[in-house]
Write a protein that holds these residues in place. Sequence first.
Motif, PDB file in Angstrom:
ATOM      1  N   MET A 203       0.848  -1.200   0.000  1.00  0.00           N
ATOM      2  CA  MET A 203       0.000   0.000   0.000  1.00  0.00           C
ATOM      3  C   MET A 203       0.880   1.244   0.000  1.00  0.00           C
ATOM      4  O   MET A 203       1.815   1.366   0.794  1.00  0.00           O
ATOM      5  CB  MET A 203      -0.907  -0.006   1.238  1.00  0.00           C
ATOM      6  CG  MET A 203      -1.872   1.165   1.293  1.00  0.00           C
ATOM      7  SD  MET A 203      -2.979   1.020   2.723  1.00  0.00           S
ATOM      8  CE  MET A 203      -3.862   2.555   2.587  1.00  0.00           C
ATOM      9  N   GLY A 204       0.608   2.186  -0.916  1.00  0.00           N
ATOM     10  CA  GLY A 204       1.426   3.382  -1.022  1.00  0.00           C
ATOM     11  C   GLY A 204       1.105   4.380   0.072  1.00  0.00           C
ATOM     12  O   GLY A 204       0.070   4.310   0.734  1.00  0.00           O
ATOM     13  N   LYS A 205       2.022   5.320   0.256  1.00  0.00           N
ATOM     14  CA  LYS A 205       1.801   6.366   1.249  1.00  0.00           C
ATOM     15  C   LYS A 205       0.788   7.367   0.714  1.00  0.00           C
ATOM     16  O   LYS A 205       0.701   7.602  -0.487  1.00  0.00           O
ATOM     17  CB  LYS A 205       3.121   7.056   1.582  1.00  0.00           C
ATOM     18  CG  LYS A 205       4.076   6.166   2.379  1.00  0.00           C
ATOM     19  CD  LYS A 205       5.274   6.943   2.840  1.00  0.00           C
ATOM     20  CE  LYS A 205       6.211   6.086   3.674  1.00  0.00           C
ATOM     21  NZ  LYS A 205       5.569   5.629   4.917  1.00  0.00           N
ATOM     22  N   SER A 206       0.039   7.961   1.622  1.00  0.00           N
ATOM     23  CA  SER A 206      -1.008   8.906   1.236  1.00  0.00           C
ATOM     24  C   SER A 206      -0.587  10.334   1.530  1.00  0.00           C
ATOM     25  O   SER A 206       0.186  10.604   2.454  1.00  0.00           O
ATOM     26  CB  SER A 206      -2.310   8.579   1.978  1.00  0.00           C
ATOM     27  OG  SER A 206      -2.090   8.594   3.378  1.00  0.00           O
ATOM     28  N   VAL A 207      -1.112  11.265   0.721  1.00  0.00           N
ATOM     29  CA  VAL A 207      -0.762  12.680   0.832  1.00  0.00           C
ATOM     30  C   VAL A 207      -2.015  13.536   0.742  1.00  0.00           C
ATOM     31  O   VAL A 207      -2.884  13.286  -0.104  1.00  0.00           O
ATOM     32  CB  VAL A 207       0.224  13.103  -0.284  1.00  0.00           C
ATOM     33  CG1 VAL A 207       0.461  14.617  -0.250  1.00  0.00           C
ATOM     34  CG2 VAL A 207       1.543  12.370  -0.152  1.00  0.00           C
ATOM     35  N   ILE A 208      -2.105  14.518   1.623  1.00  0.00           N
ATOM     36  CA  ILE A 208      -3.131  15.561   1.514  1.00  0.00           C
ATOM     37  C   ILE A 208      -2.415  16.838   1.102  1.00  0.00           C
ATOM     38  O   ILE A 208      -1.478  17.273   1.771  1.00  0.00           O
ATOM     39  CB  ILE A 208      -3.872  15.793   2.845  1.00  0.00           C
ATOM     40  CG1 ILE A 208      -4.690  14.561   3.210  1.00  0.00           C
ATOM     41  CG2 ILE A 208      -4.786  17.018   2.744  1.00  0.00           C
ATOM     42  CD1 ILE A 208      -5.323  14.635   4.596  1.00  0.00           C
ATOM     43  N   LEU A 209      -2.831  17.425  -0.002  1.00  0.00           N
ATOM     44  CA  LEU A 209      -2.273  18.695  -0.468  1.00  0.00           C
ATOM     45  C   LEU A 209      -3.263  19.800  -0.140  1.00  0.00           C
ATOM     46  O   LEU A 209      -4.397  19.802  -0.629  1.00  0.00           O
ATOM     47  CB  LEU A 209      -2.014  18.642  -1.976  1.00  0.00           C
ATOM     48  CG  LEU A 209      -1.515  19.941  -2.624  1.00  0.00           C
ATOM     49  CD1 LEU A 209      -0.151  20.342  -2.064  1.00  0.00           C
ATOM     50  CD2 LEU A 209      -1.445  19.792  -4.147  1.00  0.00           C
ATOM     51  N   VAL A 210      -2.834  20.729   0.700  1.00  0.00           N
ATOM     52  CA  VAL A 210      -3.700  21.828   1.124  1.00  0.00           C
ATOM     53  C   VAL A 210      -3.354  23.057   0.282  1.00  0.00           C
ATOM     54  O   VAL A 210      -2.323  23.689   0.454  1.00  0.00           O
ATOM     55  CB  VAL A 210      -3.500  22.143   2.619  1.00  0.00           C
ATOM     56  CG1 VAL A 210      -4.488  23.212   3.068  1.00  0.00           C
ATOM     57  CG2 VAL A 210      -3.649  20.883   3.461  1.00  0.00           C
ATOM     58  N   GLY A 211      -4.211  23.375  -0.668  1.00  0.00           N
ATOM     59  CA  GLY A 211      -3.957  24.461  -1.605  1.00  0.00           C
ATOM     60  C   GLY A 211      -3.425  23.905  -2.909  1.00  0.00           C
ATOM     61  O   GLY A 211      -2.423  23.191  -2.919  1.00  0.00           O
ATOM     62  N   CYS A 212      -4.114  24.205  -3.987  1.00  0.00           N
ATOM     63  CA  CYS A 212      -3.692  23.657  -5.282  1.00  0.00           C
ATOM     64  C   CYS A 212      -3.629  24.755  -6.338  1.00  0.00           C
ATOM     65  O   CYS A 212      -4.189  24.634  -7.431  1.00  0.00           O
ATOM     66  CB  CYS A 212      -4.631  22.540  -5.728  1.00  0.00           C
ATOM     67  SG  CYS A 212      -3.892  21.416  -6.946  1.00  0.00           S
ATOM     68  N   GLY A 213      -2.937  25.847  -5.979  1.00  0.00           N
ATOM     69  CA  GLY A 213      -2.668  26.906  -6.946  1.00  0.00           C
ATOM     70  C   GLY A 213      -1.569  26.452  -7.890  1.00  0.00           C
ATOM     71  O   GLY A 213      -1.326  25.249  -8.043  1.00  0.00           O
ATOM     72  N   ASN A 214      -0.858  27.382  -8.492  1.00  0.00           N
ATOM     73  CA  ASN A 214       0.140  27.013  -9.498  1.00  0.00           C
ATOM     74  C   ASN A 214       1.248  26.123  -8.947  1.00  0.00           C
ATOM     75  O   ASN A 214       1.611  25.108  -9.548  1.00  0.00           O
ATOM     76  CB  ASN A 214       0.738  28.271 -10.127  1.00  0.00           C
ATOM     77  CG  ASN A 214      -0.264  29.006 -10.989  1.00  0.00           C
ATOM     78  OD1 ASN A 214      -1.220  28.408 -11.487  1.00  0.00           O
ATOM     79  ND2 ASN A 214      -0.088  30.308 -11.165  1.00  0.00           N
ATOM     80  N   MET A 215       1.814  26.486  -7.779  1.00  0.00           N
ATOM     81  CA  MET A 215       2.891  25.688  -7.211  1.00  0.00           C
ATOM     82  C   MET A 215       2.378  24.329  -6.748  1.00  0.00           C
ATOM     83  O   MET A 215       2.977  23.288  -7.032  1.00  0.00           O
ATOM     84  CB  MET A 215       3.560  26.431  -6.050  1.00  0.00           C
ATOM     85  CG  MET A 215       4.711  25.667  -5.401  1.00  0.00           C
ATOM     86  SD  MET A 215       6.109  25.337  -6.513  1.00  0.00           S
ATOM     87  CE  MET A 215       6.856  26.977  -6.566  1.00  0.00           C
ATOM     88  N   GLY A 216       1.263  24.323  -6.032  1.00  0.00           N
ATOM     89  CA  GLY A 216       0.709  23.069  -5.534  1.00  0.00           C
ATOM     90  C   GLY A 216       0.342  22.127  -6.667  1.00  0.00           C
ATOM     91  O   GLY A 216       0.649  20.926  -6.626  1.00  0.00           O
ATOM     92  N   TYR A 217      -0.295  22.671  -7.690  1.00  0.00           N
ATOM     93  CA  TYR A 217      -0.701  21.845  -8.832  1.00  0.00           C
ATOM     94  C   TYR A 217       0.514  21.289  -9.570  1.00  0.00           C
ATOM     95  O   TYR A 217       0.524  20.119  -9.972  1.00  0.00           O
ATOM     96  CB  TYR A 217      -1.566  22.668  -9.786  1.00  0.00           C
ATOM     97  CG  TYR A 217      -2.012  21.910 -11.017  1.00  0.00           C
ATOM     98  CD1 TYR A 217      -2.990  20.919 -10.925  1.00  0.00           C
ATOM     99  CD2 TYR A 217      -1.456  22.182 -12.266  1.00  0.00           C
ATOM    100  CE1 TYR A 217      -3.407  20.216 -12.055  1.00  0.00           C
ATOM    101  CE2 TYR A 217      -1.866  21.490 -13.392  1.00  0.00           C
ATOM    102  CZ  TYR A 217      -2.834  20.508 -13.280  1.00  0.00           C
ATOM    103  OH  TYR A 217      -3.238  19.808 -14.391  1.00  0.00           O
ATOM    104  N   ALA A 218       1.539  22.116  -9.748  1.00  0.00           N
ATOM    105  CA  ALA A 218       2.747  21.658 -10.441  1.00  0.00           C
ATOM    106  C   ALA A 218       3.404  20.507  -9.680  1.00  0.00           C
ATOM    107  O   ALA A 218       3.854  19.525 -10.280  1.00  0.00           O
ATOM    108  CB  ALA A 218       3.733  22.819 -10.595  1.00  0.00           C
TER     109      ALA A 218
END
Length: 268
Positions: free
Chosen positions: A1-16
């Motif tokens: 099972m892979g590790k999980s990630v929560i991304l808080v904010g998905c503007g240009n830097m987050g999305y990239a």
Amino acid sequence: MGKSVILVGCGNMGYAMLKGWIAAGKLASKDATVIEPNEGLRARAAALGVTVAESVDELDAGADMIVFAVKPQVIRDVAPAYARFADKATFVSVLAGTGTATFEEILGRHAAIMRCMPNTPAAIGKGMMVLFSNRNVTGEAKAFAEELLATSGTVTTIDNEELMDAVTAVSGSGPAYIFHFIECLTAAGEKAGLPAETAQLLAMQTVYGAASLAKESDEEPGKLREQVTSPNGTTAAALSVFMDENRLLDLVSDAVDAAKKRSIELGK
């Protein structure tokens, strides 16, 4: 099972970053969740196959890693809601000027916190990513974070968080210095008689090529400079202007010092 990630904010830097993690196979779409209040940005993230939510209140569980990619001025409003995940999650911040002490204050002194200073070329996978970890971060979490961030460019670590102000001044703000040098070299080319479009092409490709050569070569930049400088030639004439009484060195040093001082001021 892979590790999980929560991304808080998905503007240009987050999305990239998110797009890079998935494209490189470092994170499966099913293991990623994006928290983003902006509907358009949520839709963009959802197109990558990740789970999206408008608010953290919609989540029942946390993740192995929670990455904050929001504006620094809103972090005290945003971060407290994630304190309930601090027992199991490692937090990674890509916020400029926000120290780990701020996150420890918000999330608890036992929270595992990593601070990352990226720069804008990270958006095309050619960034410089510098990491600092507080005492609570495990070796496994450090390795996972470095693996993820390496998809956005080169990763290095520092052990003294106070050095982040110098990092900001050199690599964080550094791309703007290079952009301005390209502007200046373009303007100088035009002044020397070149058409504007040609001058800009020559300036941009020369900076790109020289930087690529410096990175890929086994020689130090100073040695490469010497190799291209013929005695009494055109390059030597130009370098005599830059290097006379350390003119360019002093100018760049003053600029980096100004950026470092401002970084310290903003972090207070």
